[in-house]
Design an enzyme around this catalytic site. Structure first.
Site, PDB file in Angstrom:
ATOM      1  N   ASN A 221       1.081  -4.186  -2.471  1.00  0.00           N
ATOM      2  CA  ASN A 221       1.777  -5.208  -1.679  1.00  0.00           C
ATOM      3  C   ASN A 221       2.419  -6.294  -2.539  1.00  0.00           C
ATOM      4  O   ASN A 221       3.483  -6.805  -2.201  1.00  0.00           O
ATOM      5  CB  ASN A 221       0.755  -5.814  -0.708  1.00  0.00           C
ATOM      6  CG  ASN A 221       1.201  -7.150  -0.146  1.00  0.00           C
ATOM      7  OD1 ASN A 221       2.002  -7.211   0.781  1.00  0.00           O
ATOM      8  ND2 ASN A 221       0.689  -8.246  -0.716  1.00  0.00           N
TER       9      ASN A 221
ATOM     10  N   SER B 266      -4.216 -12.485  -1.684  1.00  0.00           N
ATOM     11  CA  SER B 266      -4.611 -13.884  -1.504  1.00  0.00           C
ATOM     12  C   SER B 266      -3.812 -14.586  -0.415  1.00  0.00           C
ATOM     13  O   SER B 266      -4.263 -15.584   0.138  1.00  0.00           O
ATOM     14  CB  SER B 266      -4.442 -14.639  -2.834  1.00  0.00           C
ATOM     15  OG  SER B 266      -3.191 -14.340  -3.416  1.00  0.00           O
ATOM     16  N   ARG B 267      -2.595 -14.055  -0.132  1.00  0.00           N
ATOM     17  CA  ARG B 267      -1.715 -14.762   0.812  1.00  0.00           C
ATOM     18  C   ARG B 267      -0.904 -13.755   1.630  1.00  0.00           C
ATOM     19  O   ARG B 267      -0.856 -12.568   1.289  1.00  0.00           O
ATOM     20  CB  ARG B 267      -0.746 -15.667   0.051  1.00  0.00           C
ATOM     21  CG  ARG B 267      -1.414 -16.785  -0.689  1.00  0.00           C
ATOM     22  CD  ARG B 267      -0.430 -17.717  -1.356  1.00  0.00           C
ATOM     23  NE  ARG B 267       0.032 -17.225  -2.643  1.00  0.00           N
ATOM     24  CZ  ARG B 267       1.295 -17.086  -2.990  1.00  0.00           C
ATOM     25  NH1 ARG B 267       2.254 -17.392  -2.133  1.00  0.00           N
ATOM     26  NH2 ARG B 267       1.629 -16.633  -4.178  1.00  0.00           N
ATOM     27  N   GLY B 268      -0.263 -14.252   2.673  1.00  0.00           N
ATOM     28  CA  GLY B 268       0.766 -13.497   3.390  1.00  0.00           C
ATOM     29  C   GLY B 268       0.328 -12.133   3.929  1.00  0.00           C
ATOM     30  O   GLY B 268      -0.761 -11.976   4.475  1.00  0.00           O
TER      31      GLY B 268
ATOM     32  N   LYS C 140      13.284  -2.703  -4.353  1.00  0.00           N
ATOM     33  CA  LYS C 140      12.678  -2.078  -3.167  1.00  0.00           C
ATOM     34  C   LYS C 140      13.300  -0.699  -2.908  1.00  0.00           C
ATOM     35  O   LYS C 140      12.612   0.218  -2.441  1.00  0.00           O
ATOM     36  CB  LYS C 140      12.837  -2.980  -1.944  1.00  0.00           C
ATOM     37  CG  LYS C 140      12.064  -4.310  -2.033  1.00  0.00           C
ATOM     38  CD  LYS C 140      10.568  -4.128  -2.116  1.00  0.00           C
ATOM     39  CE  LYS C 140       9.819  -5.443  -1.927  1.00  0.00           C
ATOM     40  NZ  LYS C 140       8.358  -5.279  -2.098  1.00  0.00           N
TER      41      LYS C 140
ATOM     42  N   THR D  75       6.295 -16.300   5.443  1.00  0.00           N
ATOM     43  CA  THR D  75       5.196 -16.398   4.467  1.00  0.00           C
ATOM     44  C   THR D  75       5.627 -17.388   3.379  1.00  0.00           C
ATOM     45  O   THR D  75       6.761 -17.863   3.390  1.00  0.00           O
ATOM     46  CB  THR D  75       4.908 -15.036   3.786  1.00  0.00           C
ATOM     47  OG1 THR D  75       6.077 -14.636   3.060  1.00  0.00           O
ATOM     48  CG2 THR D  75       4.517 -13.961   4.776  1.00  0.00           C
TER      49      THR D  75
ATOM     50  N   TYR E  46      19.447 -11.615  -2.806  1.00  0.00           N
ATOM     51  CA  TYR E  46      18.296 -10.710  -2.732  1.00  0.00           C
ATOM     52  C   TYR E  46      18.503  -9.446  -3.568  1.00  0.00           C
ATOM     53  O   TYR E  46      17.725  -8.516  -3.502  1.00  0.00           O
ATOM     54  CB  TYR E  46      18.057 -10.365  -1.256  1.00  0.00           C
ATOM     55  CG  TYR E  46      16.668  -9.869  -0.938  1.00  0.00           C
ATOM     56  CD1 TYR E  46      15.578 -10.739  -0.902  1.00  0.00           C
ATOM     57  CD2 TYR E  46      16.439  -8.525  -0.670  1.00  0.00           C
ATOM     58  CE1 TYR E  46      14.305 -10.278  -0.609  1.00  0.00           C
ATOM     59  CE2 TYR E  46      15.163  -8.057  -0.361  1.00  0.00           C
ATOM     60  CZ  TYR E  46      14.103  -8.936  -0.332  1.00  0.00           C
ATOM     61  OH  TYR E  46      12.843  -8.489  -0.038  1.00  0.00           O
TER      62      TYR E  46
ATOM     63  N   SER F 108      -3.677 -17.444  -7.344  1.00  0.00           N
ATOM     64  CA  SER F 108      -4.338 -18.221  -6.280  1.00  0.00           C
ATOM     65  C   SER F 108      -5.808 -17.825  -6.122  1.00  0.00           C
ATOM     66  O   SER F 108      -6.190 -17.203  -5.133  1.00  0.00           O
ATOM     67  CB  SER F 108      -3.620 -18.007  -4.952  1.00  0.00           C
ATOM     68  OG  SER F 108      -2.252 -18.230  -5.078  1.00  0.00           O
TER      69      SER F 108
HETATM   70  N1  NAP Z   1       7.569 -11.887   4.045  1.00  0.00           N
HETATM   71  C1  NAP Z   1       8.528 -11.054   4.411  1.00  0.00           C
HETATM   72  O1  NAP Z   1       9.428 -11.363   5.236  1.00  0.00           O
HETATM   73  C2  NAP Z   1       8.552  -9.672   3.837  1.00  0.00           C
HETATM   74  C3  NAP Z   1       9.403  -8.736   4.424  1.00  0.00           C
HETATM   75  C4  NAP Z   1       9.427  -7.448   3.919  1.00  0.00           C
HETATM   76  C5  NAP Z   1       8.622  -7.115   2.856  1.00  0.00           C
HETATM   77  N2  NAP Z   1       7.820  -8.042   2.299  1.00  0.00           N
HETATM   78  C6  NAP Z   1       6.981  -7.626   1.172  1.00  0.00           C
HETATM   79  O2  NAP Z   1       5.637  -7.880   1.511  1.00  0.00           O
HETATM   80  C7  NAP Z   1       4.899  -8.124   0.315  1.00  0.00           C
HETATM   81  C8  NAP Z   1       4.156  -9.439   0.428  1.00  0.00           C
HETATM   82  O3  NAP Z   1       5.091 -10.462   0.680  1.00  0.00           O
HETATM   83  P1  NAP Z   1       4.623 -11.871   1.267  1.00  0.00           P
HETATM   84  O4  NAP Z   1       5.821 -12.441   1.920  1.00  0.00           O
HETATM   85  O5  NAP Z   1       3.371 -11.703   2.031  1.00  0.00           O
HETATM   86  O6  NAP Z   1       4.356 -12.693  -0.084  1.00  0.00           O
HETATM   87  P2  NAP Z   1       3.534 -14.037  -0.366  1.00  0.00           P
HETATM   88  O7  NAP Z   1       2.987 -14.632   0.877  1.00  0.00           O
HETATM   89  O8  NAP Z   1       4.413 -14.858  -1.234  1.00  0.00           O
HETATM   90  O9  NAP Z   1       2.305 -13.503  -1.241  1.00  0.00           O
HETATM   91  C9  NAP Z   1       2.563 -12.831  -2.432  1.00  0.00           C
HETATM   92  C10 NAP Z   1       1.253 -12.238  -2.908  1.00  0.00           C
HETATM   93  O10 NAP Z   1       1.524 -11.411  -4.060  1.00  0.00           O
HETATM   94  C11 NAP Z   1       0.705 -11.851  -5.126  1.00  0.00           C
HETATM   95  N3  NAP Z   1       1.381 -11.594  -6.392  1.00  0.00           N
HETATM   96  C12 NAP Z   1       2.626 -11.980  -6.766  1.00  0.00           C
HETATM   97  N4  NAP Z   1       2.887 -11.526  -7.998  1.00  0.00           N
HETATM   98  C13 NAP Z   1       1.775 -10.841  -8.404  1.00  0.00           C
HETATM   99  C14 NAP Z   1       1.433 -10.151  -9.581  1.00  0.00           C
HETATM  100  N5  NAP Z   1       2.289 -10.058 -10.598  1.00  0.00           N
HETATM  101  N6  NAP Z   1       0.209  -9.567  -9.659  1.00  0.00           N
HETATM  102  C15 NAP Z   1      -0.667  -9.666  -8.617  1.00  0.00           C
HETATM  103  N7  NAP Z   1      -0.392 -10.316  -7.470  1.00  0.00           N
HETATM  104  C16 NAP Z   1       0.815 -10.897  -7.382  1.00  0.00           C
HETATM  105  C17 NAP Z   1       0.433 -13.300  -4.868  1.00  0.00           C
HETATM  106  O11 NAP Z   1      -0.754 -13.662  -5.549  1.00  0.00           O
HETATM  107  P3  NAP Z   1      -1.090 -15.219  -5.911  1.00  0.00           P
HETATM  108  O12 NAP Z   1      -1.369 -15.882  -4.579  1.00  0.00           O
HETATM  109  O13 NAP Z   1      -2.293 -15.128  -6.781  1.00  0.00           O
HETATM  110  O14 NAP Z   1       0.121 -15.767  -6.569  1.00  0.00           O
HETATM  111  C18 NAP Z   1       0.276 -13.298  -3.338  1.00  0.00           C
HETATM  112  O15 NAP Z   1      -1.016 -12.865  -2.968  1.00  0.00           O
HETATM  113  C19 NAP Z   1       5.927  -8.070  -0.817  1.00  0.00           C
HETATM  114  O16 NAP Z   1       5.968  -6.764  -1.342  1.00  0.00           O
HETATM  115  C20 NAP Z   1       7.221  -8.393  -0.105  1.00  0.00           C
HETATM  116  O17 NAP Z   1       8.360  -7.919  -0.793  1.00  0.00           O
HETATM  117  C21 NAP Z   1       7.760  -9.327   2.765  1.00  0.00           C
END
Ligand code: NAP
Length: 254
Positions: free
Chosen positions: A91, A15-17, A161, A192, A154, A40
């Site tokens: 993800n 849904s996001r990010g 992770k 994000t 973290y 979401s």
């Molecule tokens: N952003 C970064 O800098 C970064 C860097 C390295 C790795 N990552 C990894 O990339 C992935 C995505 O991160 P992001 O930053 O894009 O996050 P984000 O924008 O906060 O989005 C999180 C997403 O995960 C969903 N979600 C959370 N808990 C869930 C659950 N229990 N069941 C199903 N869906 C769930 C949320 O759904 P809803 O919208 O419905 O709540 C949303 O779609 C994660 O694994 C994160 O650790 C991120």
């Protein structure tokens, strides 16, 4: 050009990010996409509308990937309704930003369930659809630098992770011979919804261009999605049980 037509992908947390960007990238390459979310709904529906605008089928499924039963129901639904599953992008993640010494046992449990065990449950439940004699199914888990570096607040997520990367390698041993590749994409810092909540987020965002070697270009969710696409495609068939880092070189030096 990568052509994923006739493939079906499930993206958790689409849904996001990064999940959203990955779902759209896979759809642009021709895949039909199952858009998973947990809270979401409206955002997930918007992603589905964009996928349909690209001429692909989109299915929106609510499931908490921290719950084994939710994962099993979602995958059952995919089997019954869609009848096919070729790509999983695991993800979705959770965890919150807090010192390890302030974390309660429940924080660890929720984080491990969502960030680590979800991958195992997805692959276990999905295996009847993923397993194949010809071609490869692709499973991609999203990790972060916290798996191997210490970052303030973290520890809970970072520990999960590290476990995720090891679990992905071990899963490979169990499903590689059944036509399934499991790889990890380790992303650098992307702006994000979740990273905007990190304490000192502004400082971290500001420091990004210093460490990466990309001039003023900063890593975006679309950059990560490009590598998701590669790992989902036949171009990566011989990459198995690996962790691929996408951060513009930020983490190779102090
Ligand atoms: N952003 C970064 O800098 C970064 C860097 C390295 C790795 N990552 C990894 O990339 C992935 C995505 O991160 P992001 O930053 O894009 O996050 P984000 O924008 O906060 O989005 C999180 C997403 O995960 C969903 N979600 C959370 N808990 C869930 C659950 N229990 N069941 C199903 N869906 C769930 C949320 O759904 P809803 O919208 O419905 O709540 C949303 O779609 C994660 O694994 C994160 O650790 C991120």
């Amino acid at each position: 050009m990568i052509d994923l037509s006739k493939k079906v992908a499930l993206v958790t947390g689409a849904s996001r990010g990064i999940g959203r960007a990955s779902a759209l990238r896979l759809a642009a390459a021709g895949a039909d996409v199952v858009v998973n979310y947990v809270t979401s709904q409206a955002a997930a529906m918007e992603v589905a509308t964009e996928i349909e605008r690209l001429g692909r089928r989109a299915y929106v499924v609510k499931a908490d990937v921290g719950e084994q039963e939710d994962i099993e129901s979602m995958v059952d639904w995919i089997g019954t309704t869609v009848g096919q599953l070729d790509i999983i992008v695991s993800n979705a993640a959770t965890g919150g930003f807090r010192p390890l010494l302030a974390a309660k046992v429940q924080h660890f449990h929720t984080t491990i369930n969502t960030n680590v065990l979800a991958l195992v449950h997805l692959v276990r439940a999905g295996l009847p659809l993923l397993a194949r004699e010809e071609g490869r199914a692709k499973v991609i888990a999203i990790s972060s630098h916290g798996s191997h570096m210490a970052l303030p607040m973290y520890g809970v997520i970072g520990g999960s992770k590290a476990a995720l990367e090891s679990i992905a390698r071990h899963l490979t041993l169990e499903v590689g011979h059944r036509g399934v590749n499991v790889n990890v994409l380790k992303a650098g810092l992307v702006e994000t919804d979740s990273t905007r909540n990190i304490p000192f987020a502004d400082q971290m965002f500001a420091g990004r261009t210093e460490k990466a070697m990309m001039g003023n270009r900063v890593l975006t969710a679309d950059d990560v999605a490009d590598v998701v696409l590669f790992l989902a495609s036949p171009l990566s068939d011989l990459i198995q049980g690996e962790t691929v880092t996408v951060d513009g070189g930020a983490a190779i030096h102090v």
